[in-house]
Design a protein around this motif. Structure first.
Motif, PDB file in Angstrom:
ATOM      1  N   ILE A 113       0.850  -1.198   0.000  1.00 27.15           N
ATOM      2  CA  ILE A 113       0.000   0.000   0.000  1.00 27.15           C
ATOM      3  C   ILE A 113       0.883   1.245   0.000  1.00 27.15           C
ATOM      4  N   ARG A 114       1.947   1.194   0.825  1.00 27.70           N
ATOM      5  CA  ARG A 114       2.815   2.349   0.963  1.00 27.70           C
ATOM      6  C   ARG A 114       3.423   2.738  -0.382  1.00 27.70           C
ATOM      7  N   ASP A 115       3.876   1.718  -1.120  1.00 21.12           N
ATOM      8  CA  ASP A 115       4.464   1.955  -2.444  1.00 21.12           C
ATOM      9  C   ASP A 115       3.441   2.641  -3.352  1.00 21.12           C
ATOM     10  N   TYR A 116       2.209   2.095  -3.364  1.00 18.76           N
ATOM     11  CA  TYR A 116       1.186   2.656  -4.247  1.00 18.76           C
ATOM     12  C   TYR A 116       0.857   4.096  -3.889  1.00 18.76           C
ATOM     13  N   VAL A 117       0.682   4.358  -2.570  1.00 11.73           N
ATOM     14  CA  VAL A 117       0.304   5.711  -2.148  1.00 11.73           C
ATOM     15  C   VAL A 117       1.383   6.712  -2.554  1.00 11.73           C
ATOM     16  N   VAL A 118       2.645   6.376  -2.231  1.00 13.54           N
ATOM     17  CA  VAL A 118       3.742   7.284  -2.574  1.00 13.54           C
ATOM     18  C   VAL A 118       3.801   7.499  -4.082  1.00 13.54           C
ATOM     19  N   THR A 119       3.694   6.386  -4.843  1.00 10.03           N
ATOM     20  CA  THR A 119       3.775   6.498  -6.296  1.00 10.03           C
ATOM     21  C   THR A 119       2.678   7.400  -6.842  1.00 10.03           C
ATOM     22  N   VAL A 120       1.431   7.184  -6.368  1.00  7.16           N
ATOM     23  CA  VAL A 120       0.327   7.985  -6.894  1.00  7.16           C
ATOM     24  C   VAL A 120       0.549   9.462  -6.593  1.00  7.16           C
ATOM     25  N   PHE A 121       0.991   9.769  -5.358  1.00  8.40           N
ATOM     26  CA  PHE A 121       1.158  11.176  -5.012  1.00  8.40           C
ATOM     27  C   PHE A 121       2.254  11.841  -5.828  1.00  8.40           C
ATOM     28  N   VAL A 122       3.400  11.169  -5.993  1.00  6.44           N
ATOM     29  CA  VAL A 122       4.464  11.835  -6.752  1.00  6.44           C
ATOM     30  C   VAL A 122       4.109  11.911  -8.234  1.00  6.44           C
ATOM     31  N   MET A 123       3.325  10.928  -8.728  1.00  7.98           N
ATOM     32  CA  MET A 123       2.921  10.999 -10.126  1.00  7.98           C
ATOM     33  C   MET A 123       1.995  12.192 -10.348  1.00  7.98           C
ATOM     34  N   ILE A 124       1.116  12.451  -9.371  1.00  8.81           N
ATOM     35  CA  ILE A 124       0.268  13.638  -9.492  1.00  8.81           C
ATOM     36  C   ILE A 124       1.157  14.873  -9.539  1.00  8.81           C
ATOM     37  N   GLY A 125       2.200  14.894  -8.712  1.00  7.35           N
ATOM     38  CA  GLY A 125       3.132  16.021  -8.717  1.00  7.35           C
ATOM     39  C   GLY A 125       3.767  16.227 -10.072  1.00  7.35           C
ATOM     40  N   ILE A 126       4.203  15.114 -10.720  1.00  5.34           N
ATOM     41  CA  ILE A 126       4.826  15.242 -12.042  1.00  5.34           C
ATOM     42  C   ILE A 126       3.827  15.800 -13.045  1.00  5.34           C
ATOM     43  N   SER A 127       2.548  15.382 -12.903  1.00  3.40           N
ATOM     44  CA  SER A 127       1.563  15.728 -13.923  1.00  3.40           C
ATOM     45  C   SER A 127       0.981  17.125 -13.768  1.00  3.40           C
ATOM     46  N   LEU A 128       1.287  17.806 -12.664  1.00  3.57           N
ATOM     47  CA  LEU A 128       0.703  19.134 -12.467  1.00  3.57           C
ATOM     48  C   LEU A 128       1.317  20.130 -13.447  1.00  3.57           C
ATOM     49  N   PRO A 129       0.465  20.852 -14.193  1.00  2.00           N
ATOM     50  CA  PRO A 129       1.022  21.932 -15.007  1.00  2.00           C
ATOM     51  C   PRO A 129       1.429  23.070 -14.071  1.00  2.00           C
ATOM     52  N   SER A 130       2.648  23.617 -14.230  1.00  2.00           N
ATOM     53  CA  SER A 130       3.152  24.574 -13.251  1.00  2.00           C
ATOM     54  C   SER A 130       2.265  25.807 -13.161  1.00  2.00           C
ATOM     55  N   PHE A 131       1.719  26.251 -14.324  1.00  4.36           N
ATOM     56  CA  PHE A 131       0.928  27.480 -14.280  1.00  4.36           C
ATOM     57  C   PHE A 131      -0.387  27.272 -13.543  1.00  4.36           C
ATOM     58  N   PHE A 132      -0.960  26.071 -13.689  1.00  4.93           N
ATOM     59  CA  PHE A 132      -2.219  25.783 -13.001  1.00  4.93           C
ATOM     60  C   PHE A 132      -1.988  25.674 -11.495  1.00  4.93           C
ATOM     61  N   PHE A 133      -0.985  24.910 -11.104  1.00  8.65           N
ATOM     62  CA  PHE A 133      -0.706  24.720  -9.691  1.00  8.65           C
ATOM     63  C   PHE A 133      -0.311  26.057  -9.058  1.00  8.65           C
ATOM     64  N   GLY A 134       0.428  26.880  -9.813  1.00 11.04           N
ATOM     65  CA  GLY A 134       0.804  28.198  -9.318  1.00 11.04           C
ATOM     66  C   GLY A 134      -0.424  29.026  -9.011  1.00 11.04           C
ATOM     67  N   GLN A 135      -1.410  28.934  -9.896  1.00  8.88           N
ATOM     68  CA  GLN A 135      -2.624  29.710  -9.689  1.00  8.88           C
ATOM     69  C   GLN A 135      -3.411  29.201  -8.480  1.00  8.88           C
ATOM     70  N   VAL A 136      -3.431  27.862  -8.316  1.00  2.00           N
ATOM     71  CA  VAL A 136      -4.097  27.300  -7.137  1.00  2.00           C
ATOM     72  C   VAL A 136      -3.419  27.821  -5.874  1.00  2.00           C
ATOM     73  N   LEU A 137      -2.078  27.812  -5.877  1.00  2.00           N
ATOM     74  CA  LEU A 137      -1.341  28.298  -4.712  1.00  2.00           C
ATOM     75  C   LEU A 137      -1.646  29.764  -4.456  1.00  2.00           C
ATOM     76  N   GLN A 138      -1.749  30.535  -5.550  1.00  2.00           N
ATOM     77  CA  GLN A 138      -2.036  31.954  -5.382  1.00  2.00           C
ATOM     78  C   GLN A 138      -3.407  32.172  -4.776  1.00  2.00           C
ATOM     79  N   SER A 139      -4.364  31.301  -5.139  1.00  5.05           N
ATOM     80  CA  SER A 139      -5.708  31.541  -4.621  1.00  5.05           C
ATOM     81  C   SER A 139      -5.825  31.129  -3.159  1.00  5.05           C
ATOM     82  N   ILE A 140      -4.890  30.279  -2.655  1.00  7.56           N
ATOM     83  CA  ILE A 140      -4.951  30.000  -1.212  1.00  7.56           C
ATOM     84  C   ILE A 140      -3.951  30.857  -0.439  1.00  7.56           C
ATOM     85  N   ALA A 141      -3.152  31.638  -1.155  1.00  9.17           N
ATOM     86  CA  ALA A 141      -2.133  32.453  -0.478  1.00  9.17           C
ATOM     87  C   ALA A 141      -2.714  33.437   0.546  1.00  9.17           C
TER      88      ALA A 141
END
Lengths: 349, 323
Positions: free
Chosen positions: B132-160
């Motif tokens: 389970i641990r392997d799967y959870v870690v893999t899924v989370f880092v894969m989501i990280g790789i797949s995030l478009p920087s401009f979109f994630f940046g905007q999400v961060l800005q809206s919670i800033a």
């Protein structure tokens, strides 16, 4: 192979028993089986299929609005107040005039039954644009990966097979291409294309296709290296000596005997680069160099919601396309990962 | 070894010339160059005569042909002169130097965090493969790789605002702090960009650690170590992890370009005056000397990065011989 406990059988009987119990599987079927055993690859496959259904079947069901259609039907009114002050002797009078005017454009509408995701700043329907944008992004990423693979296989194949001066020239070109800073170069080409449009040589609708075409021209070096490396090791194998002895033509040796053996690694790298192509296309559109606003792409949609005065209040404009991009890239990455494990001959599961 | 390095450096010079020529041709193919924009803006105030146009082109060195212009640029480069920026007439070298600092700080801190988080994650995922641990870690880092920087940046800005952080910009001009207090003032502006870069880059590093670790864990000497009764802890950290360090250390040298080149989109979203943001503005306005200087700087960094990681590989792994 379930008969491990029949240890006392004679070797002949055992062979017979083995024969009955062992199911012969082709390599393709083994790969399929290993691929579908991993849950993540299935999740990835489902995500990509869902996106394709959404983008191609979606517009057939959701026909109320088209992507390039502005919504001009609204009963919203704009109220404007004018203030006028004048002094009459020592008395000050202030008059307020309020005008009422119908809005011509139903822009920035909140989500409701008519527009499930609302409309954007130009009065375009967000859901219809989301489907349209998905078509553009997916088609572009598949096209460019296909082109990169063709360039890579042809040049890498030539370099690996012929060696010598051909190899040297192609590899030096690859060196130059790998050192080209990709994104800044695309920015330059994007601005150039925009200026050409202003002069009327090009239509803005096709700009992103030209841009991605250029991207394929400068990014086949990695694939070519991979193919060349594989072919260099395969060239020494016995079956290639046999092919030589049979007197096959060069083309047949390369494309019938060498390239199919490079395919496993190639498929994995192709799937993984599908995701990165989507990210490239979206980033370019986000910077305003991709598809123009009328022809939505996901990056363009995020860009149109990115204006500082809009982005906090109108999340319905830019969050859905962002989620779509993540779904697409994640889906391709999961499939690529699953394929890598499934195609690995050393894998035990 | 020395002979190998010299050979590689000579080859690199040739590659750089090829790259610079390609970039120069591309820039000059832009139909609107800086001079044309300048003339257009002048045209609004007064009519510009043919002679003046000629003069403006001359002053920016744009009336030569592409080949002549390139030779000119190359000749200046031999005297270590990259020319002056069109927009503010400052030397390109000092412009790059001034804006590199902030990009470097972001990239450096982000890289430190990336290694500190990704390596332990990679090790646990590998030692608990298919759990389970392997799967959870893999899924989370894969989501990280797949995030478009401009979109994630905007999400961060809206919670800033909710976190009490500024959404964009760098530094507050109204305060009069100096020295260390001034530095502290910049910190909140950098937190979100650094976080963004870390989230996007953890995935690759973690996958790399995991793959290498798995490869080592399947090798014979690990079985031997287990067979002689070593504790699992000792097997993992003393025997297995040390050998996974080879590719990790090698990739450290390959980080050179990421450290100095600046992140165009991240800096643009957060309005930071880093080198990437300046390069974006220069590219959009056709500022040829700066575009050339910046792109050559990137190309040089990536060539050196590859060279350093090859040398590093030979240093770390005694089995590898450079030839």
């Amino acid at each position: 192979m379930e008969n491990t406990d029949n240890k006392d059988l004679s070797s002949e009987a055992m062979e017979e028993a083995l024969d009955k119990n062992v199911r012969l599987m082709s390599p393709g079927r083994m790969v399929m089986r290993r691929f579908f055993r991993s849950k993540l690859s299935i999740v990835g496959l489902v995500m990509i299929v869902a996106l394709f259904v959404f983008c191609w079947i979606g517009p057939l069901i959701y026909t109320q609005w088209e992507a390039g259609e502005m919504d001009t039907t609204t009963d919203r009114m704009v109220y404007k107040t004018y203030e006028q002050t004048y002094t009459d002797g020592d008395e000050t009078h202030t008059f307020y005039t309020v005008t009422e005017r119908p809005v011509m454009l139903n822009n920035l509408a909140p989500p409701d039954s008519n527009h499930p995701l609302g409309t954007d700043n130009n009065g375009y329907d967000n859901l219809a644009r989301l489907m349209q944008g998905g078509k553009i992004s997916l088609v572009i990423s598949f096209l460019s990966v296909f082109m990169i693979t063709i360039f890579g296989v042809v040049f890498g194949g030539l370099a690996g097979y012929f060696g010598g001066i051909v190899d040297n020239v192609i590899m030096r070109v690859c060196d130059i291409l790998t050192c080209l800073p990709g994104f800044p170069i695309l920015l330059i080409v994007g601005t150039a294309l925009m200026a050409w449009e202003e002069k009327g040589y090009l239509s803005g609708q096709y700009r992103i296709y030209f841009l991605m075409g250029f991207l394929t021209l400068i990014s086949w070096a990695g694939t070519a290296r991979l193919v060349r490396g594989q072919i260099l090791t395969l060239r020494e194998q016995e079956y290639m000596v046999a092919a030589e002895a049979m007197g096959y033509s060069t083309g047949r040796k390369i494309f019938k005997h060498l390239v199919p053996n490079v395919m496993p690694q190639l498929i994995v790298s192709m799937t993984l680069s599908l995701g990165s192509m989507i990210l490239y296309e979206a980033s370019l559109s986000f910077l305003g160099l991709g598809a123009p606003e009328k022809y939505a792409a996901w990056g363009t949609m995020i860009n149109s919601g990115a204006k500082p005065e809009l982005f906090l209040d109108y999340m319905n404009i830019w969050v859905p396309p962002g989620l779509c991009i993540i779904t697409a890239v994640l889906g391709f990455n999961f499939i690529g990962d699953g394929l890598r494990d499934a195609l690995d001959p050393k894998a035990r599961r | 070894m020395l002979k190998y390095i010299i050979k590689r450096l000579l080859l690199s010079a040739l590659i750089l010339i090829g790259v610079s020529f390609l970039v120069y041709v591309l820039i000059r193919c832009m139909p609107t160059d800086y001079a044309e924009q300048k003339i257009a803006s002048m045209n609004q105030n007064q009519a510009v005569s043919e002679e003046m146009k000629e003069q403006i082109y001359e002053s920016y060195g744009l009336n030569d042909g592409i080949i002549d212009g390139y030779m000119n640029w190359l000749g200046k480069l031999c005297k270590f002169d990259l020319g002056n920026r069109f927009s503010n007439n400052r030397p390109v070298v000092s412009e790059i130097k001034d804006h590199m600092g902030i990009s470097f700080i972001i990239a450096f801190i982000a890289t430190v965090f990336e290694f500190m988080i990704a390596i332990p994650l990679g090790i646990t995922a590998a030692t608990h493969q298919y759990s389970i641990r392997d799967y959870v870690v893999t899924v989370f880092v894969m989501i990280g790789i797949s995030l478009p920087s401009f979109f994630f940046g905007q999400v961060l800005q809206s919670i800033a605002p909710a976190l009490g952080l500024p959404t964009a910009g760098f530094g507050n001009a109204s305060t009069s702090n100096t020295g260390f207090a001034k530095l502290i003032e910049y910190v909140p502006y950098l937190l979100l960009p650094i976080f963004l870069v870390v989230v996007l880059s953890i995935g690759g590093r973690m996958r790399m650690t995991r793959t290498n670790m798995l490869e080592v864990m399947n090798s014979d000497y690990i079985r031997t170590a287990r067979a002689k009764g070593l504790s699992e802890r000792k097997v993992i950290y003393k025997h297995a992890f040390r050998n996974t360090l080879i590719p990790l250390v090698t990739s450290l040298a390959g980080l050179l370009p990421t450290l100095f080149s600046g992140a165009i989109i991240t800096e643009q979203i957060f309005g930071l005056p880093g080198i990437g943001n300046i390069a974006l503005a220069a590219t959009l306005s056709g500022d040829i000397p700066f575009i050339m200087g910046y792109n050559m700087f990137l190309a040089l960094l990536s060539i050196l990065g590859v060279l350093f990681s090859d040398i590093m590989y030979a240093i770390v792994d005694p089995r590898v011989k450079l030839s």
